[in-house]
Write a protein that holds these residues in place. Sequence first.
Motif, short mmCIF file in Angstrom:
data_model
loop_
_atom_site.label_atom_id
_atom_site.label_comp_id
_atom_site.label_asym_id
_atom_site.label_seq_id
_atom_site.Cartn_x
_atom_site.Cartn_y
_atom_site.Cartn_z
N ASN A 1 0.83 -1.21 0.00
CA ASN A 1 0.00 0.00 0.00
C ASN A 1 0.85 1.25 0.00
O ASN A 1 0.59 2.21 -0.72
N SER A 2 1.86 1.21 0.85
CA SER A 2 2.74 2.37 0.96
C SER A 2 3.46 2.62 -0.38
O SER A 2 3.61 3.76 -0.82
N LEU A 3 3.88 1.54 -1.04
CA LEU A 3 4.54 1.70 -2.36
C LEU A 3 3.57 2.36 -3.34
O LEU A 3 3.94 3.28 -4.08
N ARG A 4 2.33 1.87 -3.36
CA ARG A 4 1.36 2.39 -4.33
C ARG A 4 1.06 3.86 -4.07
O ARG A 4 0.90 4.66 -4.99
N GLN A 5 1.00 4.22 -2.78
CA GLN A 5 0.70 5.62 -2.44
C GLN A 5 1.87 6.55 -2.72
O GLN A 5 1.73 7.62 -3.29
N MET B 1 4.86 5.87 -4.31
CA MET B 1 5.66 5.71 -5.54
C MET B 1 4.75 5.29 -6.68
O MET B 1 4.83 4.17 -7.19
N PRO B 2 3.87 6.20 -7.10
CA PRO B 2 2.88 5.85 -8.12
C PRO B 2 3.50 5.55 -9.49
O PRO B 2 2.82 5.01 -10.36
N TRP B 3 4.77 5.86 -9.66
CA TRP B 3 5.46 5.58 -10.92
C TRP B 3 5.89 4.11 -11.04
O TRP B 3 6.35 3.67 -12.08
N LEU B 4 5.72 3.35 -9.92
CA LEU B 4 6.01 1.90 -9.98
C LEU B 4 4.77 1.17 -10.48
O LEU B 4 3.66 1.70 -10.40
N HIS C 1 2.06 -4.24 -8.68
CA HIS C 1 2.05 -5.63 -8.22
C HIS C 1 3.07 -5.95 -7.13
O HIS C 1 3.10 -7.07 -6.64
N TRP C 2 3.88 -5.01 -6.72
CA TRP C 2 4.91 -5.32 -5.73
C TRP C 2 4.31 -5.42 -4.33
O TRP C 2 3.39 -4.68 -3.98
N HIS C 3 4.87 -6.32 -3.53
CA HIS C 3 4.34 -6.51 -2.17
C HIS C 3 5.11 -5.72 -1.12
O HIS C 3 4.56 -5.33 -0.10
N GLU C 4 6.40 -5.53 -1.39
CA GLU C 4 7.22 -4.88 -0.36
C GLU C 4 8.44 -4.23 -1.00
O GLU C 4 8.97 -4.73 -2.00
N GLY C 5 8.87 -3.12 -0.41
CA GLY C 5 10.10 -2.47 -0.89
C GLY C 5 10.97 -2.05 0.28
O GLY C 5 10.47 -1.60 1.31
N LEU D 1 12.68 9.08 -12.66
CA LEU D 1 12.93 8.00 -11.70
C LEU D 1 13.62 8.60 -10.47
O LEU D 1 14.80 8.95 -10.51
N PRO D 2 12.90 8.73 -9.36
CA PRO D 2 13.47 9.43 -8.20
C PRO D 2 14.58 8.65 -7.48
O PRO D 2 15.38 9.24 -6.76
N CYS D 3 14.60 7.31 -7.61
CA CYS D 3 15.65 6.53 -6.94
C CYS D 3 15.98 5.32 -7.83
O CYS D 3 15.25 5.03 -8.77
N MET D 4 17.07 4.65 -7.52
CA MET D 4 17.37 3.41 -8.25
C MET D 4 16.37 2.35 -7.79
O MET D 4 15.95 2.34 -6.63
#
Length: 385
Positions: free
Chosen positions: A144-148, A150-153, A156-160, A261-264
């Motif tokens: 959820n945190s990734l989707r909120q 980092m909307p440029w991703l 489908h990712w579960h964790e970062g 792309l804000p980060c690698m």
Amino acid sequence: MIDKRGFSVVDVGYLPVALGEELVLSDVVIVGAGVIGLMTARMLALSGCRVMVLERGEPGREASWAGGGIVSPLYPWRYPAAVTALSQQARQAYPVLVQELLDETGIDAELVACGMLMLDAEDARDALAWADVQKESVLRHDGNSLRQRMPWLSTHWHEGLLMPGIAHVRNPRLLQALQASLRRLKVDVIAQAEVVSASGTGSKLESLKTSDGREFSADHFVVCGGAWSRGLLGLLEMASPPSVRPVRGQMLLYRLPPGTLPCMVMADGRYVIQRRDGHVLCGSTLEETGFDKGITDAAKESLMASAARLLPALANEQPVAQWAGLRPGSPNGIPFIGRAEKDNLWVNAGHFRNGLVLAPASARLLANLLQGEKPSLDPLPYQCL
Ligand SMILES: Cc1cc2nc3c(=O)[nH]c(=O)nc-3n(C[C@H](O)[C@H](O)[C@H](O)COP(=O)(O)OP(=O)(O)OC[C@H]3O[C@@H](n4cnc5c(N)ncnc54)[C@H](O)[C@@H]3O)c2cc1C
């Protein structure tokens, strides 16, 4: 032609390598002008040595040019302590080094501390434990945190795991800056000078011969031949040269608007990095194909799929370039840094996937050992004997 230099000094401020009636500061010939050879040359020249670098082709055009320039091992917690020790020291050194090179040469190696986001790493717990011990900042994001944030991703990712302290450097610029710095330090970097043989007596090497028949004599010789180091040390009569092998890596280059792309971002061992001017690199393959440096359609297809997965903005883009480089592979990725059988033959090679990040610390350690100084790190894990 014997190119022999030598000069006397009264007070050099460190223990010289040879003591006679007068203090004789040794000359050093370095073989190989990749990031390891160039940084080792600079380190030695800065401490007063007269240094010369012999390069088979053009300086800084092999693995050191081909790399991504991430100033950290990928998934740093998976490496042995010997790699971590070098990389932590080198990462600290990078900001000062890049600033010094900019001040000296006007060339900006573009160190960008944008952080590295590692997606769906199955060993996140190990990563957190490692970060705790190393005092490395790490931010854990759930899906959820990734989707909120980092909307440029893609969604489908579960964790970062975001390590905000990880930087990248524009390695071709770094290599240019190092060469310019060496010119100022009066270090000759001789291109098209392939070392083909050596002569010496007993435990001492006297000179190296290049394919055009020139002969270079010095008090010390340092092999920084990257993936070619094993063969090179064989030529220099090392009976059991360290086990360094070529491991091909292919990369793609895209162009996007700067700041996309804000980060690698990394997942499944593949990564994307954006340079300040907008270029995006996607790397890399890991192939045991000997000294074949060719590029392949299969790698292009596979890297394009990774690029689209890591950064959906790349899904409809075509790469503008593809290239390959040969990493100097070594067991567990631990480089060989130290003396090599003969009294005045040294090695700084085998940095595998991490030569760009490890270079400042490796160069420092080699320079310490060659000059008889207290080493900056315990040299034992890097011994090549
Ligand atoms: C695709 C790819 C991505 C990478 N990404 C990263 C990254 O993000 N971060 C990182 O830290 N590392 C990365 N690496 C690894 C890094 O590039 C290497 O570890 C590093 O460049 C090794 O430096 P080197 O100076 O030992 O080798 P090289 O750069 O290969 O230099 C060795 C030099 O020795 C010369 N030489 C060889 N034989 C002779 C001879 N007989 N006489 C004279 N000269 C000779 C060669 O011509 C060459 O110029 C990557 C590598 C690749 C291929």
